[in-house]
Design a protein around this motif. Sequence first.
Motif, PDB file in Angstrom:
ATOM      1  N   ALA A   1      20.116   1.761  30.535  1.00 12.24           N
ATOM      2  CA  ALA A   1      20.849   2.152  30.183  1.00 12.24           C
ATOM      3  C   ALA A   1      20.758   2.029  28.314  1.00 12.24           C
ATOM      4  O   ALA A   1      20.971   2.971  27.264  1.00 12.24           O
ATOM      5  CB  ALA A   1      22.231   1.831  30.806  1.00 12.24           C
ATOM      6  N   ASP A   2      20.507   1.180  27.876  1.00 11.72           N
ATOM      7  CA  ASP A   2      20.699   0.608  26.278  1.00 11.72           C
ATOM      8  C   ASP A   2      19.356   0.776  25.522  1.00 11.72           C
ATOM      9  O   ASP A   2      19.900   1.707  24.760  1.00 11.72           O
ATOM     10  CB  ASP A   2      20.734  -1.124  25.985  1.00 11.72           C
ATOM     11  N   ILE A   3      18.723   1.048  26.284  1.00 14.60           N
ATOM     12  CA  ILE A   3      17.216   1.322  25.597  1.00 14.60           C
ATOM     13  C   ILE A   3      17.491   3.339  25.293  1.00 14.60           C
ATOM     14  O   ILE A   3      17.054   3.791  24.082  1.00 14.60           O
ATOM     15  CB  ILE A   3      15.844   1.889  26.138  1.00 14.60           C
TER      16      ILE A   3
ATOM     17  N   ASP B   1      24.901   0.620  17.691  1.00 13.17           N
ATOM     18  CA  ASP B   1      25.382  -0.701  18.316  1.00 13.17           C
ATOM     19  C   ASP B   1      24.916  -1.281  19.351  1.00 13.17           C
ATOM     20  O   ASP B   1      25.735  -2.191  20.333  1.00 13.17           O
ATOM     21  CB  ASP B   1      27.307  -1.279  17.983  1.00 13.17           C
ATOM     22  N   ILE B   2      23.962  -1.270  19.525  1.00 11.14           N
ATOM     23  CA  ILE B   2      23.538  -0.959  20.950  1.00 11.14           C
ATOM     24  C   ILE B   2      22.749  -2.505  20.759  1.00 11.14           C
ATOM     25  O   ILE B   2      21.919  -2.357  19.975  1.00 11.14           O
ATOM     26  CB  ILE B   2      22.559   0.007  21.185  1.00 11.14           C
TER      27      ILE B   2
ATOM     28  N   HIS C   1      31.751   7.204  24.434  1.00 10.43           N
ATOM     29  CA  HIS C   1      32.118   5.284  24.625  1.00 10.43           C
ATOM     30  C   HIS C   1      31.078   4.962  24.666  1.00 10.43           C
ATOM     31  O   HIS C   1      30.127   5.096  26.181  1.00 10.43           O
ATOM     32  CB  HIS C   1      33.278   5.316  24.529  1.00 10.43           C
ATOM     33  N   ASP C   2      29.866   4.205  24.386  1.00  3.33           N
ATOM     34  CA  ASP C   2      28.562   3.194  24.605  1.00  3.33           C
ATOM     35  C   ASP C   2      29.478   2.502  25.830  1.00  3.33           C
ATOM     36  O   ASP C   2      28.664   3.207  26.359  1.00  3.33           O
ATOM     37  CB  ASP C   2      28.375   2.213  23.594  1.00  3.33           C
ATOM     38  N   ASP C   3      30.404   2.166  25.909  1.00  2.00           N
ATOM     39  CA  ASP C   3      30.742   1.401  26.775  1.00  2.00           C
ATOM     40  C   ASP C   3      30.600   2.492  28.549  1.00  2.00           C
ATOM     41  O   ASP C   3      29.417   2.221  29.389  1.00  2.00           O
ATOM     42  CB  ASP C   3      31.992   0.304  27.500  1.00  2.00           C
TER      43      ASP C   3
ATOM     44  N   ARG D   1      26.893   4.330  29.596  1.00  2.00           N
ATOM     45  CA  ARG D   1      26.389   2.412  29.718  1.00  2.00           C
ATOM     46  C   ARG D   1      26.529   3.062  31.488  1.00  2.00           C
ATOM     47  O   ARG D   1      26.127   2.454  32.793  1.00  2.00           O
ATOM     48  CB  ARG D   1      26.398   1.582  29.241  1.00  2.00           C
ATOM     49  N   LYS D   2      28.078   2.524  32.130  1.00  2.00           N
ATOM     50  CA  LYS D   2      28.351   2.638  32.935  1.00  2.00           C
ATOM     51  C   LYS D   2      27.860   4.048  33.709  1.00  2.00           C
ATOM     52  O   LYS D   2      27.622   3.845  34.876  1.00  2.00           O
ATOM     53  CB  LYS D   2      30.117   2.352  32.982  1.00  2.00           C
ATOM     54  N   MET D   3      28.257   5.404  33.534  1.00  2.00           N
ATOM     55  CA  MET D   3      27.340   6.313  34.296  1.00  2.00           C
ATOM     56  C   MET D   3      26.407   6.158  34.306  1.00  2.00           C
ATOM     57  O   MET D   3      25.516   6.707  35.494  1.00  2.00           O
ATOM     58  CB  MET D   3      27.922   7.753  32.721  1.00  2.00           C
ATOM     59  N   LEU D   4      25.272   6.101  33.371  1.00  2.00           N
ATOM     60  CA  LEU D   4      23.863   5.392  33.614  1.00  2.00           C
ATOM     61  C   LEU D   4      23.696   4.316  34.064  1.00  2.00           C
ATOM     62  O   LEU D   4      22.727   4.675  35.421  1.00  2.00           O
ATOM     63  CB  LEU D   4      22.948   5.401  32.542  1.00  2.00           C
TER      64      LEU D   4
END
Length: 216
Positions: free
Chosen positions: A143-145, A155-156, A124-126, A129-132
């Motif tokens: 992370a978002d890019i 949906d980022i 999942h996106d969240d 992102r947390k892993m990055l």
Amino acid sequence: MQTPQIILNENVFAQGVRLLANRDAHLADVVQKYGPPPLWVREPGFPTLVYIILEQQVSLASAKAAFDRLKAAVRPLTPTRFLKLSDSQLLRIGFSRQKTLYTRLLAESLSRRYFDLRDLQDLHDDTARKMLIAFKGIGKWTADIYLLSALRRPDIWPTGALATAVQEVKRLRRRPSPERLEKMSAPWRPWRAVAARLFWHHYLSKRGQRTSEISL
């Protein structure tokens, strides 16, 4: 069993552009004036994440020049080969001391197989992102890019890269804050990465710029 994540391919992206143009008159104006935006994708993996780290807080031209020098020095650009470069070599290529540290820590984790970027594909996106952002030097923007351009998540919404474009397209008196940008993005769910590309498309096209990569 993890649910496969939707990724933006050309067909899904075109659908998202149509839906947003029907939903938002300002975004429809962008499409009418400049045509649909490019999908703008990057290859997932270590080289792209290094490139995005290089783009932090510098001009795009400067980051690209440094990345081109890196690719010329290390072929292929793998974590193990990257770690063979000395700090002085990285400095000459264009890495600051901080970015040298960040990329070394990332490369060490990948080369020792403590972490595998391919594990992000189905998260999942969240969670991805947390892993990055657990890595030193990788914040929410980086992370978002990566999620937007390399993993092609639909949906980022990278607020740190959109303020001027949103101000122009939405005809705001002043640049919106990150908090306001986040609130403004609600009507574009679950296609905020498509909306981001529409805003970048306006920004670049207005200035006569064309590029095959995402420009922020």
